[in-house]
Design a protein around this motif. Structure first.
Motif, mmCIF file in Angstrom:
data_model
loop_
_atom_site.group_PDB
_atom_site.id
_atom_site.type_symbol
_atom_site.label_atom_id
_atom_site.label_comp_id
_atom_site.label_asym_id
_atom_site.label_seq_id
_atom_site.Cartn_x
_atom_site.Cartn_y
_atom_site.Cartn_z
ATOM 1 N N LEU A 127 0.825 -1.213 0.000
ATOM 2 C CA LEU A 127 0.000 0.000 0.000
ATOM 3 C C LEU A 127 0.855 1.257 0.000
ATOM 4 O O LEU A 127 0.534 2.238 -0.662
ATOM 5 C CB LEU A 127 -0.925 0.019 1.219
ATOM 6 C CG LEU A 127 -2.039 -1.023 1.247
ATOM 7 C CD1 LEU A 127 -2.864 -0.863 2.509
ATOM 8 C CD2 LEU A 127 -2.931 -0.908 0.020
ATOM 9 N N ASN A 128 1.951 1.230 0.759
ATOM 10 C CA ASN A 128 2.808 2.414 0.877
ATOM 11 C C ASN A 128 3.652 2.671 -0.361
ATOM 12 O O ASN A 128 4.139 3.788 -0.546
ATOM 13 C CB ASN A 128 3.740 2.268 2.085
ATOM 14 C CG ASN A 128 3.009 2.475 3.403
ATOM 15 O OD1 ASN A 128 1.984 3.144 3.468
ATOM 16 N ND2 ASN A 128 3.536 1.899 4.454
ATOM 17 N N THR A 129 3.860 1.670 -1.180
ATOM 18 C CA THR A 129 4.771 1.803 -2.316
ATOM 19 C C THR A 129 4.140 1.546 -3.676
ATOM 20 O O THR A 129 4.811 1.714 -4.699
ATOM 21 C CB THR A 129 5.941 0.812 -2.165
ATOM 22 O OG1 THR A 129 5.413 -0.518 -2.202
ATOM 23 C CG2 THR A 129 6.719 1.040 -0.880
ATOM 24 N N ASN A 130 2.896 1.073 -3.691
ATOM 25 C CA ASN A 130 2.245 0.630 -4.935
ATOM 26 C C ASN A 130 2.987 -0.547 -5.556
ATOM 27 O O ASN A 130 2.940 -0.742 -6.771
ATOM 28 C CB ASN A 130 2.119 1.775 -5.955
ATOM 29 C CG ASN A 130 1.126 2.831 -5.519
ATOM 30 O OD1 ASN A 130 0.250 2.571 -4.693
ATOM 31 N ND2 ASN A 130 1.246 4.032 -6.061
ATOM 32 N N ASP A 131 3.657 -1.341 -4.729
ATOM 33 C CA ASP A 131 4.463 -2.464 -5.210
ATOM 34 C C ASP A 131 4.041 -3.764 -4.516
ATOM 35 O O ASP A 131 4.380 -3.988 -3.356
ATOM 36 C CB ASP A 131 5.939 -2.182 -4.936
ATOM 37 C CG ASP A 131 6.855 -3.291 -5.434
ATOM 38 O OD1 ASP A 131 6.366 -4.268 -6.051
ATOM 39 O OD2 ASP A 131 8.070 -3.189 -5.198
ATOM 40 N N PRO A 132 3.312 -4.653 -5.208
ATOM 41 C CA PRO A 132 2.845 -5.900 -4.609
ATOM 42 C C PRO A 132 3.841 -7.054 -4.694
ATOM 43 O O PRO A 132 3.527 -8.187 -4.353
ATOM 44 C CB PRO A 132 1.597 -6.220 -5.435
ATOM 45 C CG PRO A 132 1.976 -5.732 -6.813
ATOM 46 C CD PRO A 132 2.789 -4.476 -6.569
ATOM 47 N N LYS A 133 5.076 -6.792 -5.135
ATOM 48 C CA LYS A 133 6.039 -7.863 -5.408
ATOM 49 C C LYS A 133 6.268 -8.785 -4.211
ATOM 50 O O LYS A 133 6.368 -9.996 -4.370
ATOM 51 C CB LYS A 133 7.359 -7.264 -5.878
ATOM 52 C CG LYS A 133 8.373 -8.309 -6.320
ATOM 53 C CD LYS A 133 9.631 -7.647 -6.861
ATOM 54 C CE LYS A 133 10.649 -8.604 -7.413
ATOM 55 N NZ LYS A 133 10.856 -9.843 -6.765
ATOM 56 N N ALA A 134 6.345 -8.229 -3.008
ATOM 57 C CA ALA A 134 6.603 -9.063 -1.830
ATOM 58 C C ALA A 134 5.510 -10.111 -1.645
ATOM 59 O O ALA A 134 5.782 -11.255 -1.267
ATOM 60 C CB ALA A 134 6.732 -8.196 -0.579
#
Length: 197
Positions: A90-97
């Motif tokens: 949510l904080n980074t717009n990055d769901p990779k994790a």
């Protein structure tokens, strides 16, 4: 199957709770700033060093999944990791994790979250969420499959434009449930589904 259905409903709550309105508020709350603390009040997973591609300045690096054994302690640690990875997304717009621990196909909830975050990135805004508190964790297991149900308190959050300007505020959700379905493959856990309701 319940978690996948709940995941779809939860994404509605997630989008509503953390999307920011079309009309920004006139002024930010007094404590708002794009600082990026993103942790749970209870023990958080280890984080790895590295460069973040977050639009939010100061967001901690992506969390690293714990090396857990297939027992209660390992399952709880993995569930807490999934919560941290969701906050990071949510904080980074990055769901990779989250996608990285899903295996060959995305977990229940992952695709919808990834699509939403991609849209936010295209529109040029992000959520700043931190301080999620976990007040309890219940873990049930059947064979290699397990479900962790966490009672969580999600504080107020803010949304910001990529330039750091305030966009809108989001209400707190003090009595929420974050559910994680997982599978242990003999070496590590795989995320099957997650949901928030």
């Amino acid at each position: 199957m319940r978690a996948i259905t709940a995941g779809a409903l939860a994404m509605g709550m997630l989008v509503a709770a953390c999307s920011g309105g079309d009309e920004p508020e006139a002024s930010p709350p007094p404590t708002s700033s794009p600082s990026g603390s993103a942790g749970a009040a209870s023990p958080s997973p280890e984080v790895s060093a590295g460069t973040s591609t977050t639009p939010a300045a100061g967001v901690a690096p992506a969390p690293r999944p714990p090396r857990g054994t297939d027992d209660r302690r390992g399952r709880e640690a993995f569930a807490r990791y999934v919560l941290q990875a969701w906050i990071y997304a949510l904080n980074t717009n990055d769901p990779k994790a989250l996608l990285d621990i899903s295996g060959k196909k995305p977990c229940g909830g992952c695709t919808r979250l990834a699509d939403e975050l991609e849209r936010r990135g295209e529109e040029g805004w992000y959520v700043e969420l931190g301080g999620v508190e976990v007040s309890g964790v219940e873990v049930t297991a059947r064979g290699r499959a397990a479900r962790a149900v966490m009672s969580v308190s999600i504080p107020e959050s803010s949304t910001y434009n990529e330039d750091g300007s305030f966009r809108s505020g989001n209400p707190a959700h003090p009595r929420s449930t974050f559910e994680v379905d997982m599978l242990h493959d003999g070496e590590e856990f795989r995320l099957v589904a997650f949901s928030l309701y």
